[in-house]
Design a protein around this motif. Structure first.
Motif, mmCIF file in Angstrom:
data_model
loop_
_atom_site.group_PDB
_atom_site.id
_atom_site.type_symbol
_atom_site.label_atom_id
_atom_site.label_comp_id
_atom_site.label_asym_id
_atom_site.label_seq_id
_atom_site.Cartn_x
_atom_site.Cartn_y
_atom_site.Cartn_z
ATOM 1 N N UNK A 1 49.371 35.785 43.793
ATOM 2 C CA UNK A 1 49.199 34.377 43.468
ATOM 3 C C UNK A 1 48.210 34.187 42.327
ATOM 4 N N UNK A 2 48.359 33.071 41.635
ATOM 5 C CA UNK A 2 47.519 32.772 40.481
ATOM 6 C C UNK A 2 46.051 32.755 40.869
ATOM 7 N N UNK A 3 45.212 33.346 39.998
ATOM 8 C CA UNK A 3 43.752 33.392 40.143
ATOM 9 C C UNK A 3 43.313 34.210 41.360
ATOM 10 N N UNK A 4 44.204 35.113 41.826
ATOM 11 C CA UNK A 4 43.870 35.952 42.971
ATOM 12 C C UNK A 4 44.120 37.415 42.636
ATOM 13 N N UNK A 5 43.814 38.290 43.610
ATOM 14 C CA UNK A 5 43.962 39.734 43.427
ATOM 15 C C UNK A 5 44.593 40.347 44.669
ATOM 16 N N UNK A 6 45.239 41.490 44.486
ATOM 17 C CA UNK A 6 45.720 42.292 45.615
ATOM 18 C C UNK A 6 45.341 43.741 45.370
ATOM 19 N N UNK A 7 45.305 44.520 46.451
ATOM 20 C CA UNK A 7 44.971 45.944 46.361
ATOM 21 C C UNK A 7 46.130 46.768 46.906
ATOM 22 N N UNK B 1 42.567 47.288 37.681
ATOM 23 C CA UNK B 1 41.546 48.296 37.931
ATOM 24 C C UNK B 1 42.177 49.420 38.734
ATOM 25 N N UNK B 2 41.773 50.658 38.467
ATOM 26 C CA UNK B 2 42.299 51.804 39.200
ATOM 27 C C UNK B 2 41.138 52.716 39.590
ATOM 28 N N UNK B 3 41.151 53.184 40.847
ATOM 29 C CA UNK B 3 40.072 54.035 41.353
ATOM 30 C C UNK B 3 40.665 55.242 42.057
ATOM 31 N N UNK B 4 40.037 56.406 41.822
ATOM 32 C CA UNK B 4 40.483 57.610 42.517
ATOM 33 C C UNK B 4 39.839 57.697 43.897
ATOM 34 N N UNK B 5 40.068 58.800 44.584
ATOM 35 C CA UNK B 5 39.581 58.951 45.949
ATOM 36 C C UNK B 5 38.056 58.904 46.027
ATOM 37 N N UNK B 6 37.360 59.186 44.901
ATOM 38 C CA UNK B 6 35.895 59.156 44.891
ATOM 39 C C UNK B 6 35.348 57.793 44.448
ATOM 40 N N UNK B 7 36.238 56.842 44.189
ATOM 41 C CA UNK B 7 35.788 55.525 43.762
ATOM 42 C C UNK B 7 35.516 55.430 42.279
ATOM 43 N N UNK B 8 35.887 56.452 41.510
ATOM 44 C CA UNK B 8 35.695 56.434 40.068
ATOM 45 C C UNK B 8 36.922 55.840 39.370
ATOM 46 N N UNK B 9 36.692 55.256 38.195
ATOM 47 C CA UNK B 9 37.792 54.650 37.457
ATOM 48 C C UNK B 9 38.855 55.695 37.131
ATOM 49 N N UNK B 10 40.117 55.337 37.386
ATOM 50 C CA UNK B 10 41.228 56.252 37.129
ATOM 51 C C UNK B 10 42.234 55.649 36.153
ATOM 52 N N UNK C 1 36.000 48.335 32.916
ATOM 53 C CA UNK C 1 36.878 49.511 32.917
ATOM 54 C C UNK C 1 38.336 49.141 33.173
ATOM 55 N N UNK C 2 38.634 47.851 33.254
ATOM 56 C CA UNK C 2 39.992 47.418 33.560
ATOM 57 C C UNK C 2 40.886 47.481 32.336
ATOM 58 N N UNK C 3 42.167 47.266 32.566
ATOM 59 C CA UNK C 3 43.166 47.174 31.507
ATOM 60 C C UNK C 3 43.754 45.765 31.541
ATOM 61 N N UNK C 4 43.916 45.178 30.371
ATOM 62 C CA UNK C 4 44.490 43.837 30.245
ATOM 63 C C UNK C 4 45.916 43.940 29.747
ATOM 64 N N UNK C 5 46.866 43.427 30.520
ATOM 65 C CA UNK C 5 48.261 43.376 30.098
ATOM 66 C C UNK C 5 48.581 41.937 29.710
ATOM 67 N N UNK C 6 48.888 41.720 28.450
ATOM 68 C CA UNK C 6 49.233 40.382 27.976
ATOM 69 C C UNK C 6 50.606 39.986 28.509
ATOM 70 N N UNK C 7 50.923 38.681 28.529
ATOM 71 C CA UNK C 7 52.218 38.242 29.058
ATOM 72 C C UNK C 7 53.412 38.924 28.406
ATOM 73 N N UNK C 8 53.343 39.169 27.089
ATOM 74 C CA UNK C 8 54.487 39.792 26.427
ATOM 75 C C UNK C 8 54.551 41.290 26.679
ATOM 76 N N UNK C 9 53.573 41.837 27.400
ATOM 77 C CA UNK C 9 53.597 43.254 27.760
ATOM 78 C C UNK C 9 54.134 43.472 29.172
ATOM 79 N N UNK D 1 45.094 44.642 41.348
ATOM 80 C CA UNK D 1 45.821 43.841 40.368
ATOM 81 C C UNK D 1 45.330 42.401 40.455
ATOM 82 N N UNK D 2 45.080 41.784 39.291
ATOM 83 C CA UNK D 2 44.528 40.437 39.232
ATOM 84 C C UNK D 2 45.422 39.575 38.342
#
Length: 772
Positions: A22-28, A51-60, A106-114, A132-133
């Motif tokens: 949903x808009x303005x929300x996140x899921x895991x 955002x992506x995290x490995x088993x140790x909580x580090x950015x993946x 550390x996140x990645x931004x996907x624009x609407x056209x992507x 995912x946000x």
């Protein structure tokens, strides 16, 4: 990118499990190597940040080869920095996923056209947690930068494909019922029972006993006659009329949530006799399964168990004949009940494979029981398009205030709306609107932002009105038609700027239709729904202008409320230059002088409180849908599924004035079909005034002698006229004012109610009040 999800995903994976972000929300989500997630926008205008995290909580993030995309959750950070309630809700979600705001860099931004975009977990990434946000800033009423949802499809490895929806809370019992079997379970008072159709199209019979009575040797069970009589309805539904009673006329259970909305209630669970009569001797039945499962509880076997037949799609013919078809339920659909006392419950997974009852192939049922300490909102589901996930009933921005004034709510277009208010009632609310001022929640209206170089051209074709004549700041009421001439919807179009419009209508599918039309035509236009960003109150009645003039501040460049013309809008703020932003339109649905005030949902309580407090000096009353029905019928205003449907054209719906055939030279959807129809052959929408006060109803046939000549579309007792009045669609030769007709009841012949045709509207025929 204009690709379907199935075209993007690789083979060898299980069918996708869908989630709505949903808009303005996140899921895991958690992905194992080889699994994929596809992210797709609903309207080609929403970004996604990941955002992506490995088993140790580090950015993946680097393991997903997303280096070509913009780094950093810039939109999420802007949303959080705004500090609005939507930011607080998102922040709580992120904290629940163990995400700190500083990790957003550390996140990645996907624009609407992507989008759509597929992300695959690999051996390099290992097991990974994805957050995912769908971020975005709150939209002001005068803006069109809305935020919308994203569609998420997760393709797991076949061996770990989840078959069940996520629990609503931590279950205290988790029971799987294999197909063609039944299980018995205890439920304490206040606990919640979720009955889940695992694979879809599978019926589940349900029976329950009062545990205390059963211990005393008395079988007190759910009672069909008591439940239907007390509810005044043939089928259960959430809300005020959702109680299931026992033979003592006491409530036993209530239905709180339902994602299907199509069930039978209290036919017999399938019996041995049914199968024997069909020639299937020895076929297992739900009744036999219940008898075996209840034997240990001292319950005597029965030849047939009266049961709530969840997910069973019964058809009741007008003559009373019962038929059936495949269930409407999809995989993961459920009902949620709450126990009013300690119960012994039994649920089945029906074994019927000789008719459509279980889609010809019986499957499993799953039951979860949740503790009494949980709270779940009442909701039923709807789907705008058949293939989407169910949408549960929502509360409007003003629900926290209206729910303090009434418990009488009904579901309308996916929202709970008050039908009448305690201490007032429909008649008093009606009188307040006619004589003083009333306030009403109209937030379920759907809003669509239509923006772009071809916005005007698209709407000129989609709507019957001549959109090119509409000035900035002006509003026009219009119909929208299929090529057949049948109506898609009616609504009001706001011209926000030269190439930016807002279409406000009733049917959420209108936005889907506009997008499909734009794609067919190749129009360069964005069509995005803003309903979740824009809720509205109607302030209607003779004192409405004075009340709102006192409350709303406008800059010098904007038209003040006191000077606002009919079917125009202005923008301002509540109370002063620092108040919450608002839009005010000179529109309504009552036939009185009136306005609608539009705000962001998070500002709803502040707006309601200000209007409510200031309105006491003007005789303000709340207005429910029952009173609104009286007002709009007197005003001759039409309502979807009453005065029009997809087989009714605007002329037949009584709004032929929205079709300017002579002055709109350009083509529009449905024009050719409407031109083929001879004006003298069209049915007419007229008013009827009944001689007596006996009620008439939507669907009643209107006669001249034995000859049917029309049909009632809406009816109400009119305080204005002191009689029963109705809107009626009649054949043209019977549409003249003064024509004497009769409304037929019973079989249409045994009971007749005399009536006379009257020109519409009944109230204020010259529309002087609404234009004043």
């Amino acid at each position: 990118m204009n690709m379907q999800m199935n075209d993007l995903l690789g083979g060898g994976l299980a069918a996708g499990v869908r989630r709505r972000l949903r808009a303005q929300q996140a899921i895991q989500l958690v992905l194992m190597p080889g699994e994929e997630v596809c992210i797709q926008g609903a309207d080609a205008g929403q970004c996604c940040e990941i955002l992506a995290f490995d088993a140790k909580g580090q950015s993946a993030v680097d393991a997903f080869e997303l280096n070509g995309y913009q780094a950093g959750a810039t939109v999420t950070q802007a949303q959080l920095e705004a500090g609005r309630p939507s930011a607080q809700r998102l922040l709580q979600q992120l904290k629940g996923f163990s995400v700190d705001p500083h990790q957003l860099s550390a996140a990645v931004h996907l624009a609407p056209d992507e989008l759509p975009c597929v992300i695959t977990a690999s051996e390099r990434s290992g097991p990974v947690s994805l957050v995912l946000i769908a971020p975005g800033l709150d939209m002001r009423p005068d803006e069109q930068l809305t935020v919308s949802e994203l569609d998420i499809s997760i393709h797991y490895l076949p061996e770990r494909t989840p078959e069940l929806p996520e629990p609503l809370a931590q279950p205290v019992q988790d029971l799987h019922i294999p197909h063609s079997s039944a299980r018995v379970y205890r439920v304490k008072a206040g606990e919640w029972i979720q009955i889940i159709d695992v694979a879809g199209k599978q019926c589940s019979d349900f029976i329950a006993f009062d545990e205390a009575a059963l211990e005393q040797g008395e079988e007190v069970t759910l009672d069909a006659v008591a439940t239907r009589t007390l509810a005044g309805q043939a089928l259960p539904q959430p809300g005020l009329y959702s109680r299931f009673a026992d033979s003592r006329l006491q409530p036993m259970l209530e239905l709180v949530q339902d994602t299907v909305g199509r069930h039978d209630s209290f036919l017999l669970a399938c019996t041995p006799k049914y199968y024997e009569d069909e020639g299937y001797f020895g076929h297992v039945s739900c009744t036999d399964n219940f008898n075996r499962a209840l034997k240990d509880y001292g319950v005597k076997p029965r030849a047939g168990w009266p049961a709530i037949n969840f997910f069973f799609n019964t058809l009741i013919e007008p003559c009373g004949t019962v038929g059936m078809d495949e269930p409407w339920s999809r995989p993961g659909d459920y009902v949620l009940l709450r126990a009013n006392r300690d119960l012994i419950c039994a649920s089945s997974a029906c074994p019927d494979d000789i008719d459509p009852a279980n889609g010809w192939a019986p499957t499993d049922i799953h039951v979860r029981v949740y503790g009494a300490e949980n709270q779940f909102e009442r909701a039923i589901a709807h789907r705008v398009v058949p293939e989407e996930l169910p949408r549960m009933t929502l509360q409007t921005a003003f629900h926290s205030r209206t729910s303090k004034l009434t418990r009488h709510f009904a579901e309308y277009r996916g929202y709970w709306v008050p039908t009448e208010f305690e201490g007032w009632g429909a008649r008093a609310e009606y009188l307040a609107c006619r004589e003083k001022v009333a306030v009403m929640d109209l937030s379920p209206l759907r809003k669509f932002e239509v923006v772009g170089p071809d916005a005007e051209a698209l709407l000129q074709y989609a709507l019957t009105r001549n959109v090119r004549r509409l000035a900035v700041g002006e509003i026009v009421y219009s119909a929208a038609c299929f090529e057949t001439g049948g109506m898609v919807d009616d609504g009001t179009l706001f011209r926000i700027s030269e190439q930016a419009f807002r279409w406000v209508c009733g049917d959420p599918w209108s936005g889907t239709w506009l997008r499909e039309l734009a794609a067919q035509r190749g129009d360069q236009v964005s069509i995005r729904e803003s309903t979740d960003q824009l809720h509205n109150l109607a302030v209607q009645g003779p004192n409405s202008r004075e009340l709102l003039t006192q409350l709303i501040w406008q800059p010098e460049t904007r038209t003040p409320v006191s000077e606002l013309k009919w079917f125009h809008f202005t923008v301002g703020r509540l109370g002063g230059p620092e108040g919450i932003p608002l839009m005010v339109s000179r529109t309504g649905y009552t036939g009185e002088l009136g306005f609608e005030v539009w705000c962001h949902p998070d500002d709803g309580t502040e707006l309601w409180d200000a209007i409510w407090e200031a309105g006491q000096d003007y005789g303000l009353a709340p207005l429910g849908f029952d009173a609104l029905d009286m007002l709009r019928i007197e005003a001759g205003l039409i309502f979807a599924d009453h005065e029009f449907c997809n087989q009714t054209n605007p002329y037949e719906a009584g709004i032929g004035f929205t079709v300017p055939m002579k002055t709109k030279e350009e083509d529009f959807s449905g024009r050719t079909a409407l031109q083929r129809q001879a004006p003298e052959s069209r049915h007419k929408l007229v008013g009827l005034v009944l001689e007596g006060n006996e009620p008439v109803h939507h669907g009643d046939i209107v006669y001249d002698g034995r000859m049917p000549v029309g049909q009632i579309t809406s009816a109400t007792p009119s305080p204005l006229m002191g009689k029963m009045i109705a809107l009626c669609r009649v054949q043209p030769d019977w549409s003249a004012p003064g024509t004497e007709l009769e409304v037929g009841q019973l079989d249409g012949l045994q009971k007749r109610l005399p009536a006379a045709v009257q020109a519409l509207p009944f109230h204020d025929p010259e529309r002087i009040k609404v234009r004043s």
